[in-house]
Design an enzyme around this catalytic site. Structure first.
Site, short mmCIF file in Angstrom:
data_model
loop_
_atom_site.label_atom_id
_atom_site.label_comp_id
_atom_site.label_asym_id
_atom_site.label_seq_id
_atom_site.Cartn_x
_atom_site.Cartn_y
_atom_site.Cartn_z
N TRP A 1 -37.51 97.78 42.25
CA TRP A 1 -37.57 97.66 40.80
C TRP A 1 -37.29 96.26 40.29
O TRP A 1 -37.26 96.03 39.10
CB TRP A 1 -36.63 98.69 40.16
CG TRP A 1 -37.27 100.04 40.08
CD1 TRP A 1 -37.91 100.57 38.99
CD2 TRP A 1 -37.41 101.01 41.11
NE1 TRP A 1 -38.44 101.80 39.30
CE2 TRP A 1 -38.15 102.10 40.59
CE3 TRP A 1 -36.99 101.07 42.43
CZ2 TRP A 1 -38.46 103.23 41.35
CZ3 TRP A 1 -37.30 102.19 43.19
CH2 TRP A 1 -38.02 103.25 42.64
N CYS B 1 -42.60 103.67 39.23
CA CYS B 1 -42.88 105.07 38.87
C CYS B 1 -44.37 105.38 38.70
O CYS B 1 -44.84 106.42 39.16
CB CYS B 1 -42.10 105.46 37.61
SG CYS B 1 -42.68 104.73 36.08
N HIS C 1 -41.43 106.38 31.72
CA HIS C 1 -41.35 106.88 33.08
C HIS C 1 -42.54 107.80 33.32
O HIS C 1 -42.91 108.60 32.45
CB HIS C 1 -40.04 107.64 33.31
CG HIS C 1 -39.91 108.20 34.69
ND1 HIS C 1 -40.13 107.44 35.83
CD2 HIS C 1 -39.62 109.45 35.15
CE1 HIS C 1 -39.97 108.19 36.90
NE2 HIS C 1 -39.66 109.42 36.52
N ASP D 1 -42.15 115.01 40.21
CA ASP D 1 -41.81 113.59 40.09
C ASP D 1 -41.51 113.00 41.46
O ASP D 1 -40.47 113.29 42.05
CB ASP D 1 -40.61 113.41 39.16
CG ASP D 1 -40.40 111.95 38.77
OD1 ASP D 1 -41.04 111.08 39.39
OD2 ASP D 1 -39.61 111.69 37.86
N ILE E 1 -34.74 95.73 12.66
CA ILE E 1 -35.41 94.59 13.31
C ILE E 1 -36.90 94.77 13.15
O ILE E 1 -37.45 95.85 13.41
CB ILE E 1 -35.05 94.53 14.81
CG1 ILE E 1 -33.54 94.39 15.00
CG2 ILE E 1 -35.78 93.38 15.51
CD1 ILE E 1 -33.08 94.51 16.44
N LYS E 2 -37.58 93.72 12.71
CA LYS E 2 -39.03 93.76 12.56
C LYS E 2 -39.65 92.64 13.40
O LYS E 2 -39.11 91.54 13.48
CB LYS E 2 -39.42 93.61 11.10
CG LYS E 2 -38.91 94.79 10.24
CD LYS E 2 -39.34 94.70 8.81
CE LYS E 2 -38.86 95.96 8.07
NZ LYS E 2 -39.15 95.90 6.64
N TYR F 1 -38.59 97.39 32.72
CA TYR F 1 -38.90 98.62 31.98
C TYR F 1 -37.87 99.70 32.24
O TYR F 1 -37.78 100.68 31.49
CB TYR F 1 -40.31 99.11 32.32
CG TYR F 1 -40.44 99.95 33.56
CD1 TYR F 1 -40.55 101.34 33.49
CD2 TYR F 1 -40.45 99.37 34.83
CE1 TYR F 1 -40.67 102.11 34.63
CE2 TYR F 1 -40.58 100.14 35.97
CZ TYR F 1 -40.69 101.50 35.87
OH TYR F 1 -40.80 102.28 36.99
#
Length: 691
Positions: free
Chosen positions: A236, A272, A332, A355, A477-478, A515
């Site tokens: 990962w 994943c 995921h 999974d 937050i924008k 991610y």
């Protein structure tokens, strides 16, 4: 045993006709591949000197060491036995074999025997092999799916879309499942043969291969290499120098072929969506309807308490106190397989979560499922397999804490609404996204949702996510949807909904994350003392520059922005955050003219460097089910900022139909740029020659 004048002259398995009828012609036209519960015919040619009252008998052998031997009956039984009927004269007989809809899948060896009236074997021919698969077209098979349009997608379609990004900025990438490519079916059975169960107890394993629950659970374990001779090793974080970076893959076929070619040695590396893509390929190939699912804001609940604890230190850095902490992933991927669950109480047939990403152990092995989607929706967590873990993935709370220097935890935010959003799969009707969240959860705030939470043991409070209490400050937050390589602004808004001016300390920081929410480095940090007038909004701007974030951003091109505000004299700070995916440019792929099977075609690939720096070591990787095997095209020299690079290559399509040509571009500073072209391949028609 045999008469010198051989009676059985020839056995024809009629592969062309049978494979067409059994929808397996895409896999192979020469070998016999059939589906269980559906008859198929063979012809046996005999000499005219057939002794009186002699008859033909059939025996099937299954397993590498003939663990299972089946005598095929000559008349229809109770439905759970193989039987055959015959027609024709003495010289040629048409034998129609009927398999039970619950018999084991695998490679069978067929022996055709000539029997005397006394039951002696007078002659035997036995080197006739065929493969048997699950049959979702057969109403008595537990994988039966009664909708042809769904079968065309979930069994027959070799191309798919995988959804990635964040819940509020979803992007897609094409994936080549390639379940009908050369040797893929053989590799699928090779995976079953290499499972721990098959190696430890081959006879038990062969007998269980009639059950798609057993098969899917085995495949889910075998896609990852954590406990066995499985296909993919997960990693990962960079570096990936001793393998292939997960983002590089565009399909399952090169992974499966590499694993098989190197004697069941794990392939490096997967994440994943790669695990899910390979699982989808294998299950579709074996005949189990399967689709790939993406869950956005997916929770990984380690301790099973249906809440994810996110710990920060006082500088808002991820707390390093535990390396086995809960986590929340931006997205995921898993798969759903369509199976009738005869092993469960009524009501749990249909889509089952599987999974293959190695997260937690199930019965001591890294795998998950099959778990009925309906069980997750209803909160029935006592059902096998792994329902509590899957339920948490789509329903857990996220609780943010600050761990103070004295070790005390201070709770700063409870979020009950962000996990399990926009659960997505590719539509049956095209390359667009279908939202399947309603299959997993009742509408937010509904009475049914509360009943499910109570049934599952998840607490429900009236905490408002990330918002201040009435009369205090509110924080948001924008940001735009930026392209990797550009500079862009993020705006932090502090709104005062109270009747008095408010003085506060605002901390803003941006950091690179993967991610899976692993923090890779801080890009920038700012602290400001602000005054927000009553009923007004105060704005602060964070300028994010490419030359700064490029140094710390991960291969997933994600930036997380955190805003934290404290008001002197008040105990309740406010925290909010957002994850910003940096979108990638696109590779343009064009194929001109008509595509004919076996005839050369030319593809043109182009790409423009969007970065303010040159790119070196450019490499295009191309693949496509039915079009060509994985091919690499190198880019010579460097590509200057704004420069367009174009290459062309030739290939000869191998199979007809609508096909996708998938392209990946990699370089030193810009990786995993994707492109796709959809083409139609037609049959070759004979040419008329004029003399």
């Amino acid at each position: 045993m045999a008469n010198h004048n051989d009676v059985i002259l020839d056995v024809d398995l009629r592969s062309h006709e049978n494979n067409l009828a059994h929808r397996t012609r895409e896999i192979d036209r020469e070998r016999l591949i059939v589906r269980r519960g559906q008859p198929f015919s063979i012809t046996v040619q005999c000499s005219d000197s057939l002794p009186p009252k002699h008859h033909l008998a059939l025996v099937l052998h299954l397993g590498k060491r003939d663990q299972v031997v089946i005598k095929v009956q000559t008349e229809r039984g109770a439905g759970d036995k193989w039987w055959f009927s015959q027609q024709g004269a003495q010289g040629e007989k048409l034998l129609t074999l009927h398999s039970p809809p619950d018999t084991a899948i695998g490679q069978y060896r067929l022996a055709v025997l000539m029997m005397s009236p006394e039951g002696q074997i007078m002659e035997k021919t036995e080197n006739h092999k065929f493969h048997l698969l699950f049959n979702p077209w057969c109403k008595d098979d537990v994988v039966y799916l009664p909708d042809e349009s769904l079968l065309q997608e979930y069994i027959m379609n070799e191309d798919g879309m995988i959804y990635m990004g964040t819940w509020d900025f979803i992007n897609s990438r094409p994936w080549n499942f390639g379940q009908f490519e050369d040797y893929v079916m053989d590799i699928c059975f090779e995976m079953l043969d290499n499972s721990n169960a098959a190696l430890n107890n081959p006879h038990m394993d062969i007998e269980q291969r009639s059950d798609p629950v057993y098969i899917s659970r085995t495949i889910t374990a075998m896609v990852n290499s954590n406990d066995d001779r499985g296909v993919l090793a997960g990693r990962w974080e960079e570096p990936y120098y001793d393998g292939v970076a997960p983002n590089r893959w565009t399909g399952s076929v090169p992974i499966l072929r590499q694993w098989s070619k190197h004697g069941a040695r794990k392939v490096k590396y997967g994440q994943c969506w790669v695990f899910a893509g390979v699982a989808c390929t294998v299950l579709r190939c074996l005949g189990i309807p399967t689709r790939l699912i993406t869950n956005f804001s997916s929770a990984h609940d380690v301790d099973g308490n249906l809440s994810i604890d996110v710990l920060f230190n006082e500088r808002l850095e991820t707390f390093e106190g535990s390396d086995r902490r809960d986590s929340s992933w931006n997205f995921h991927c898993w798969v759903e397989a369509w199976i009738r669950r005869d092993d469960l109480p009524k009501g749990y047939d249909g889509w089952q979560v599987l999974d293959p990403t190695p997260q937690e152990r199930s019965d001591g092995v890294f795998r998950c499922g099959p778990c009925p989607v309906k069980a997750i929706r209803e909160g029935h967590l006592g059902l096998k397999y792994d329902a509590p873990f899957v339920f948490a993935e789509v329903n857990a709370d996220i609780i943010h804490w600050i761990v103070q220097q004295d070790g005390q935890r201070r709770q700063i935010r409870v979020d009950q609404r962000s996990v399990g959003r926009n659960i997505s799969t590719k539509s049956v009707y095209g390359d667009h996204r279908e939202d399947v969240t309603v299959h997993y959860k009742y509408p937010e705030g509904s009475k049914m949702e509360r009943e499910v939470y109570e049934r599952a043991g998840r607490r429900v409070t009236d905490t408002t996510d990330g918002m201040a209490k009435p009369g205090q400050l509110q924080l948001s937050i924008k940001h735009p949807k930026p392209v990797f390589g550009t500079d862009f602004d993020v705006i932090i808004e502090v709104k005062n909904v109270g009747g008095q001016d408010s003085h506060a300390q605002l901390t803003m920081l941006s950091k690179a994350v993967t991610y899976t929410s692993v923090h890779r480095g801080e890009c920038q940090r700012r602290t400001a003392s602000i005054t927000v007038a009553a009923d007004k909004v105060h704005r602060e701007v964070l300028r994010l520059r490419y030359d700064e974030y490029a140094e710390c951003v991960s291969e997933h091109n994600l930036i997380r922005v955190i805003a934290f505000i404290e008001v002197p004299g008040e105990n309740e700070p406010i925290l909010t955050m957002t994850t910003i995916p940096l979108s990638m440019p696109e590779v343009h792929v064009q194929v001109h003219g008509k595509l004919i099977v076996g005839e050369p075609a030319t593809a043109y690939i182009s790409f423009t460097n969007p970065l303010p720096v040159p790119l070196k070591g450019g490499l295009f990787t191309v693949e496509g089910a039915g079009l060509l095997s994985t091919t690499q095209v190198q880019v010579l020299g460097s590509v200057a900022p704004g420069q367009k690079v174009a290459v062309k290559f030739s290939f000869s399509p191998m199979r007809t139909g609508v096909r996708k040509l998938l392209v990946d571009f990699d370089s030193d500073r810009l990786k995993d740029v994707k492109g796709v072209a959809t083409v139609v391949v037609r049959k070759r028609y004979g040419r008329i020659m004029f003399m």
